[in-house]
Design a protein around this motif. Structure first.
Motif, PDB file in Angstrom:
ATOM      1  N   GLU A 269       0.847  -1.189   0.000  1.00 19.79           N
ATOM      2  CA  GLU A 269       0.000   0.000   0.000  1.00 19.79           C
ATOM      3  C   GLU A 269       0.886   1.244   0.000  1.00 19.79           C
TER       4      GLU A 269
ATOM      5  N   ASP B   7       0.014   4.033   1.408  1.00 23.92           N
ATOM      6  CA  ASP B   7      -0.174   4.718   2.689  1.00 23.92           C
ATOM      7  C   ASP B   7      -0.581   3.684   3.741  1.00 23.92           C
ATOM      8  N   ASN B   8      -0.807   4.148   4.938  1.00 25.32           N
ATOM      9  CA  ASN B   8      -1.178   3.223   6.002  1.00 25.32           C
ATOM     10  C   ASN B   8      -2.630   3.417   6.441  1.00 25.32           C
ATOM     11  N   ASN B   9      -3.457   3.942   5.569  1.00 20.50           N
ATOM     12  CA  ASN B   9      -4.857   4.203   5.916  1.00 20.50           C
ATOM     13  C   ASN B   9      -5.581   2.941   6.373  1.00 20.50           C
ATOM     14  N   ARG B  10      -5.332   1.833   5.692  1.00 18.18           N
ATOM     15  CA  ARG B  10      -6.005   0.590   6.054  1.00 18.18           C
ATOM     16  C   ARG B  10      -5.605   0.165   7.471  1.00 18.18           C
ATOM     17  N   SER B  11      -4.326   0.298   7.770  1.00 15.16           N
ATOM     18  CA  SER B  11      -3.845  -0.037   9.118  1.00 15.16           C
ATOM     19  C   SER B  11      -4.465   0.889  10.153  1.00 15.16           C
ATOM     20  N   GLU B  12      -4.540   2.169   9.812  1.00 16.10           N
ATOM     21  CA  GLU B  12      -5.125   3.152  10.740  1.00 16.10           C
ATOM     22  C   GLU B  12      -6.582   2.804  11.034  1.00 16.10           C
ATOM     23  N   ARG B  13      -7.331   2.445   9.995  1.00 17.62           N
ATOM     24  CA  ARG B  13      -8.734   2.070  10.200  1.00 17.62           C
ATOM     25  C   ARG B  13      -8.836   0.814  11.057  1.00 17.62           C
TER      26      ARG B  13
ATOM     27  N   GLU C  86      -8.165   1.678  14.801  1.00 11.93           N
ATOM     28  CA  GLU C  86      -9.035   2.693  15.401  1.00 11.93           C
ATOM     29  C   GLU C  86      -9.836   2.163  16.595  1.00 11.93           C
TER      30      GLU C  86
END
Length: 162
Positions: free
Chosen positions: A59, A61-67, A70
């Motif tokens: 990926e 970015d790390n958006n998936r990890s951040e979600r 959460e």
């Protein structure tokens, strides 16, 4: 492979230019100032910054990890009120199971129900048998799957993750 090629064609020149600018500026600014610290930090982390260029599956970015994390951030305050460390650990495990089920396109309710019905009747020390009930398994019943949910994540998550 196409995503990898696009990254090399479009992102590589931008990163090269950015690197050039950072190296130009690092000798022009005071290292103890905020900009100097930011430039030094960025240059020290450069291999991590350009890691997404190495493989098209990574990926950008790390958006998936951040979600994914959460709920842990939100639950952190709730865990302060767990009566025991064991109870807090149990809550964290449940968050992990539910989050992983969601990543694999499973309904947490139906998947947990499936686990609660299946696990008591199996040898949980048998790794092959246990693999059959993990979210990534093709043996998980279709009732556990969310209709219309993409299953592309199955290819990305390494087998060592639960």
């Amino acid at each position: 492979m196409a995503r990898y090629q696009q990254r090399l064609e479009k992102s590589r020149p931008i990163l090269d230019l950015f690197s050039e600018r950072l190296n130009e500026q690092k000798d022009r600014v005071l290292p103890k100032r905020a900009l100097g610290k930011a430039i030094t930090y960025c240059l020290n982390q450069w291999n991590h910054l350009e890691a997404f260029l190495l493989d098209g599956h990574l990926e950008i970015d790390n958006n998936r990890s951040e979600r994914f994390i959460e709920p842990f951030v939100i639950g952190r305050k709730n865990w302060m009120f767990s009566n025991t460390q064991r109870g807090a650990r149990g809550s964290a495990i449940m968050y992990s199971v539910v989050g992983t089920a969601k990543e694999y396109g499973l309904s947490p309710y139906h998947y947990l129900r499936y686990l609660f019905e299946t696990l008591p009747n199996m040898d949980v020390t048998n790794k092959e048998e246990l693999d059959k009930v993990l979210p990534r398994s093709t043996d998980v019943p279709s009732i556990c799957k969310v209709p219309g949910k993409r299953e592309a994540n199955k290819k990305i998550v390494p087998k060592t993750q639960f």
